[in-house]
Enzyme design. Sequence first.
Site, mmCIF file in Angstrom:
data_model
loop_
_atom_site.group_PDB
_atom_site.id
_atom_site.type_symbol
_atom_site.label_atom_id
_atom_site.label_comp_id
_atom_site.label_asym_id
_atom_site.label_seq_id
_atom_site.Cartn_x
_atom_site.Cartn_y
_atom_site.Cartn_z
ATOM 1 N N ASN A 125 2.461 3.115 4.902
ATOM 2 C CA ASN A 125 3.728 3.358 5.637
ATOM 3 C C ASN A 125 4.446 2.466 6.436
ATOM 4 O OD1 ASN A 125 5.268 5.526 6.403
ATOM 5 N ND2 ASN A 125 4.475 5.852 8.284
ATOM 6 N N ASP A 162 0.625 -1.166 0.018
ATOM 7 C CA ASP A 162 0.138 -0.034 -0.028
ATOM 8 C C ASP A 162 0.836 1.291 -0.050
ATOM 9 O OD1 ASP A 162 -2.365 1.424 0.180
ATOM 10 O OD2 ASP A 162 -3.457 -0.028 1.372
ATOM 11 N N HIS A 163 0.241 2.395 0.198
ATOM 12 C CA HIS A 163 0.659 3.728 -0.093
ATOM 13 C C HIS A 163 1.909 4.020 1.122
ATOM 14 C CE1 HIS A 163 -0.875 5.213 3.614
ATOM 15 N NE2 HIS A 163 -1.909 4.631 3.649
ATOM 16 N N ASP A 164 3.033 4.693 0.682
ATOM 17 C CA ASP A 164 4.153 5.160 1.470
ATOM 18 C C ASP A 164 4.676 4.046 2.243
ATOM 19 O OD1 ASP A 164 3.516 8.100 1.377
ATOM 20 O OD2 ASP A 164 1.579 7.500 2.052
#
Length: 167
Positions: free
Chosen positions: A110, A90-92
């Site tokens: 993250n 997922d993101h980051d």
Amino acid sequence: MNKDSVDNLLLWKSEVEGWHVAIGDTTIRKEKIIFLLNYNFPLTSAIHRQSIISKCAKIGKGTSIMAGAVVNPQTTIGESCIINTSASVDHDCKIEDYVNIGPGSRLTGNVLIGTLTDIGAGVTVIPNVKIGKNCKIGAGAVVISDIPDNSVAVGVPAKVIKTNAPL
């Protein structure tokens, strides 16, 4: 590698545009990549056309991304990693070099995965968790807290069963 094997590889060096190593064992993969780089073999990534990769993600040289894998925005994947079939990053997220993400694993937002770490099939990692370098996370584990370097963690929730020992 013996001299004959090296000589055979050198014969092929000019015949291909790039070389790729997709051995699942992170340590062996790193050894083979270093060997190729020492002889100036160019590395190439192998990205399946049925994977989904955000235009805002960064993918390192020599990385494999398999069918059905998803890599979301602002994620960085290091060199010579494997993102296996149907894995979701997922993101980051930040995935360092020589990491293996097992089939069907889910890294939520993250997440940091350290160099040479092996994430087993079907692992889930919740947001903002850091998994150290040279770790092994057992299949199906749910990681809800940070895992230190050189650790083996298994279970739901994941618990460290070995740490600071050669893996």
